[in-house]
Scaffold this motif. Sequence first.
Motif, PDB file in Angstrom:
ATOM      1  N   GLY A   1       4.719  65.094 -28.671  1.00 36.05           N
ATOM      2  CA  GLY A   1       4.567  65.366 -27.248  1.00 36.05           C
ATOM      3  C   GLY A   1       5.482  64.506 -26.395  1.00 36.05           C
ATOM      4  N   HIS A   2       5.682  63.254 -26.803  1.00 31.53           N
ATOM      5  CA  HIS A   2       6.571  62.368 -26.060  1.00 31.53           C
ATOM      6  C   HIS A   2       8.040  62.714 -26.276  1.00 31.53           C
ATOM      7  N   LEU A   3       8.387  63.161 -27.473  1.00 29.56           N
ATOM      8  CA  LEU A   3       9.780  63.405 -27.823  1.00 29.56           C
ATOM      9  C   LEU A   3      10.243  64.829 -27.510  1.00 29.56           C
ATOM     10  N   SER A   4       9.315  65.773 -27.497  1.00 32.60           N
ATOM     11  CA  SER A   4       9.686  67.182 -27.370  1.00 32.60           C
ATOM     12  C   SER A   4      10.324  67.485 -26.017  1.00 32.60           C
ATOM     13  N   PRO A   5      11.411  68.266 -26.014  1.00 38.93           N
ATOM     14  CA  PRO A   5      11.952  68.734 -24.740  1.00 38.93           C
ATOM     15  C   PRO A   5      10.955  69.659 -24.052  1.00 38.93           C
ATOM     16  N   PRO A   6      11.026  69.795 -22.734  1.00 38.23           N
ATOM     17  CA  PRO A   6      10.103  70.688 -22.020  1.00 38.23           C
ATOM     18  C   PRO A   6      10.192  72.119 -22.553  1.00 38.23           C
ATOM     19  N   GLY A   7       9.036  72.725 -22.740  1.00 35.27           N
ATOM     20  CA  GLY A   7       8.988  74.113 -23.184  1.00 35.27           C
ATOM     21  C   GLY A   7       9.106  74.322 -24.677  1.00 35.27           C
ATOM     22  N   ARG A   8       9.168  73.219 -25.464  1.00 34.94           N
ATOM     23  CA  ARG A   8       9.314  73.382 -26.918  1.00 34.94           C
ATOM     24  C   ARG A   8       8.231  72.649 -27.706  1.00 34.94           C
ATOM     25  N   LEU A   9       7.150  72.283 -27.050  1.00 32.16           N
ATOM     26  CA  LEU A   9       6.161  71.434 -27.695  1.00 32.16           C
ATOM     27  C   LEU A   9       5.520  72.095 -28.911  1.00 32.16           C
ATOM     28  N   ALA A  10       5.115  73.357 -28.792  1.00 33.52           N
ATOM     29  CA  ALA A  10       4.435  74.030 -29.910  1.00 33.52           C
ATOM     30  C   ALA A  10       5.348  74.122 -31.128  1.00 33.52           C
ATOM     31  N   PHE A  11       6.624  74.437 -30.907  1.00 31.32           N
ATOM     32  CA  PHE A  11       7.557  74.547 -32.035  1.00 31.32           C
ATOM     33  C   PHE A  11       7.839  73.183 -32.643  1.00 31.32           C
ATOM     34  N   THR A  12       7.942  72.152 -31.794  1.00 25.85           N
ATOM     35  CA  THR A  12       8.169  70.796 -32.305  1.00 25.85           C
ATOM     36  C   THR A  12       7.000  70.344 -33.169  1.00 25.85           C
ATOM     37  N   ILE A  13       5.774  70.612 -32.717  1.00 19.57           N
ATOM     38  CA  ILE A  13       4.588  70.272 -33.513  1.00 19.57           C
ATOM     39  C   ILE A  13       4.554  71.099 -34.799  1.00 19.57           C
ATOM     40  N   ALA A  14       5.018  72.346 -34.724  1.00 15.61           N
ATOM     41  CA  ALA A  14       5.047  73.193 -35.923  1.00 15.61           C
ATOM     42  C   ALA A  14       5.979  72.608 -36.983  1.00 15.61           C
ATOM     43  N   ILE A  15       7.115  72.062 -36.553  1.00 16.72           N
ATOM     44  CA  ILE A  15       8.038  71.421 -37.501  1.00 16.72           C
ATOM     45  C   ILE A  15       7.366  70.200 -38.132  1.00 16.72           C
ATOM     46  N   PHE A  16       6.705  69.409 -37.294  1.00 15.01           N
ATOM     47  CA  PHE A  16       5.978  68.233 -37.770  1.00 15.01           C
ATOM     48  C   PHE A  16       4.921  68.631 -38.798  1.00 15.01           C
ATOM     49  N   SER A  17       4.166  69.675 -38.498  1.00 12.10           N
ATOM     50  CA  SER A  17       3.109  70.143 -39.406  1.00 12.10           C
ATOM     51  C   SER A  17       3.685  70.707 -40.691  1.00 12.10           C
ATOM     52  N   ALA A  18       4.780  71.464 -40.566  1.00 16.02           N
ATOM     53  CA  ALA A  18       5.405  72.056 -41.747  1.00 16.02           C
ATOM     54  C   ALA A  18       5.876  70.979 -42.715  1.00 16.02           C
ATOM     55  N   ALA A  19       6.384  69.872 -42.174  1.00 18.05           N
ATOM     56  CA  ALA A  19       6.821  68.769 -43.031  1.00 18.05           C
ATOM     57  C   ALA A  19       5.647  68.203 -43.817  1.00 18.05           C
ATOM     58  N   GLY A  20       4.489  68.055 -43.160  1.00 22.38           N
ATOM     59  CA  GLY A  20       3.299  67.558 -43.846  1.00 22.38           C
ATOM     60  C   GLY A  20       2.818  68.514 -44.919  1.00 22.38           C
ATOM     61  N   MET A  21       2.820  69.816 -44.613  1.00 21.54           N
ATOM     62  CA  MET A  21       2.383  70.809 -45.600  1.00 21.54           C
ATOM     63  C   MET A  21       3.307  70.819 -46.817  1.00 21.54           C
ATOM     64  N   PHE A  22       4.603  70.691 -46.549  1.00 22.37           N
ATOM     65  CA  PHE A  22       5.565  70.669 -47.655  1.00 22.37           C
ATOM     66  C   PHE A  22       5.333  69.440 -48.534  1.00 22.37           C
ATOM     67  N   GLY A  23       5.059  68.303 -47.899  1.00 19.82           N
ATOM     68  CA  GLY A  23       4.754  67.097 -48.662  1.00 19.82           C
ATOM     69  C   GLY A  23       3.505  67.259 -49.508  1.00 19.82           C
ATOM     70  N   SER A  24       2.469  67.871 -48.946  1.00 16.72           N
ATOM     71  CA  SER A  24       1.221  68.094 -49.687  1.00 16.72           C
ATOM     72  C   SER A  24       1.440  69.010 -50.884  1.00 16.72           C
ATOM     73  N   SER A  25       2.259  70.043 -50.701  1.00 20.84           N
ATOM     74  CA  SER A  25       2.492  70.986 -51.800  1.00 20.84           C
ATOM     75  C   SER A  25       3.276  70.343 -52.945  1.00 20.84           C
ATOM     76  N   LEU A  26       4.143  69.376 -52.620  1.00 15.66           N
ATOM     77  CA  LEU A  26       4.924  68.687 -53.652  1.00 15.66           C
ATOM     78  C   LEU A  26       4.157  67.536 -54.298  1.00 15.66           C
ATOM     79  N   SER A  27       3.059  67.106 -53.658  1.00 14.49           N
ATOM     80  CA  SER A  27       2.374  65.876 -54.041  1.00 14.49           C
ATOM     81  C   SER A  27       1.984  65.793 -55.523  1.00 14.49           C
ATOM     82  N   PRO A  28       1.337  66.803 -56.112  1.00 15.93           N
ATOM     83  CA  PRO A  28       0.943  66.677 -57.534  1.00 15.93           C
ATOM     84  C   PRO A  28       2.141  66.518 -58.463  1.00 15.93           C
ATOM     85  N   LEU A  29       3.196  67.310 -58.212  1.00 19.24           N
ATOM     86  CA  LEU A  29       4.400  67.212 -59.043  1.00 19.24           C
ATOM     87  C   LEU A  29       5.056  65.844 -58.882  1.00 19.24           C
ATOM     88  N   TYR A  30       5.079  65.351 -57.663  1.00 15.68           N
ATOM     89  CA  TYR A  30       5.676  64.039 -57.371  1.00 15.68           C
ATOM     90  C   TYR A  30       4.917  62.924 -58.081  1.00 15.68           C
TER      91      TYR A  30
END
Length: 415
Positions: free
Chosen positions: A144-173
Amino acid sequence: MNARVETNSSVKSSLRPDRQNGSEERSVLYKTNLVSLGHLLNDLHSAFLPAFLPEIVPRLGLSLAQAGFLNSMSGFVNMTAQPLLGHLADLSPAPVFIILGPILTALAIAFLPLAPSYAIALVLVALWALGSSAYHPQGNAAMGHLSPPGRLAFTIAIFSAAGMFGSSLSPLYAIGLVKTVGLRLLPLAVVIPPIILGFFVYRNIPSLAGEGTPARSGTSRRNGFWKSLAGVFRKIYFVWIVTFIVDTTFQGLRFFLPLVVTEQGGSLARVGGVLFAVTLAGTLSSLVAGKLADLVGRKRVLTWALLLSPGVLAAAALTKGTVSVVLYMAGLALLNTTMPITAAMAQEFSPQARGMASSLVMGISWGLGGLVTSPLGAVADHFGLGTTMFVTALLPLTALPLFLYGWKREAASMR
């Protein structure tokens, strides 16, 4: 000659704002990517516990109940600690939790297979959950602090996608690291990446103050924890209701989906493939929804997601085989689209306490949603798995009227 010089200088000066804007956009993108990479590293350790159970249980002589309580401990700490840590994050612009959270998470979970007793194992699980609890509210608020105006939902989506990707790789890692470096060197191996990332965050984001959308001055600092919690919840209660119902639905269906697949004759390999596909579809759908919500409006996209996902999921519960699995994947992906939208809404309705707002719609709602899985299991024992999946699939419909009422009321108060 003078005219030519003046013309050239005016052309150069007219280009400066564009270059400056381009430089600022690259800087913002770099910072959001740093924080998102922290989310990936933090959640990369999320599935280490189940991966290490075959090592921990026989070595410490644990019962299945004791092993299950390790997971319950992590859920309890996440649910109770996130609001306090979110409030503390709101009190200071320094990204302390973004830096230290992933380091504590990695170290604590890596020492778990070496725990000499059950008591030490519980302490390590609690520390692991505490590190994750520290990271998530401030990491999400940073968007919320870093996102440009009008892009907050997409910025949070990128943040969330990174976490989901990490979770999916976790057992193999986890398994790959143990095979490569062994248990003794595991803590050293896992802690190096978050320390390096923390250094880059410290150098490039020394403070979140003044970044992106400004917070309203100091309300969070003047309020204590309970006042902040109550004040934020009053503003976003209708968003929190949506997240709680969606989290309950998502966790319940995802938890019992492997049983549905095996009940219909699927193998364990098929179960693994289905769960990975669900995670991948959810990641992609949240990115699309975040972008769409910024373009056409949060309310519209969230309303359609709450309307469409129950129908698709109910159809999945009524069918069998490949058709059922595909419908479950599509329905859960639709359900997952609500996550970046509700997170953005919570911050927009409470910009003076982004950390607290994030902890409510991410930590507490997810934790409570997980607790409801046990009663859903009891319902399945009594009425059958298919009936339970069908009823659970319809739960998001109950959130829609409450959301629309709360949205209308809060939007009117902000005019």
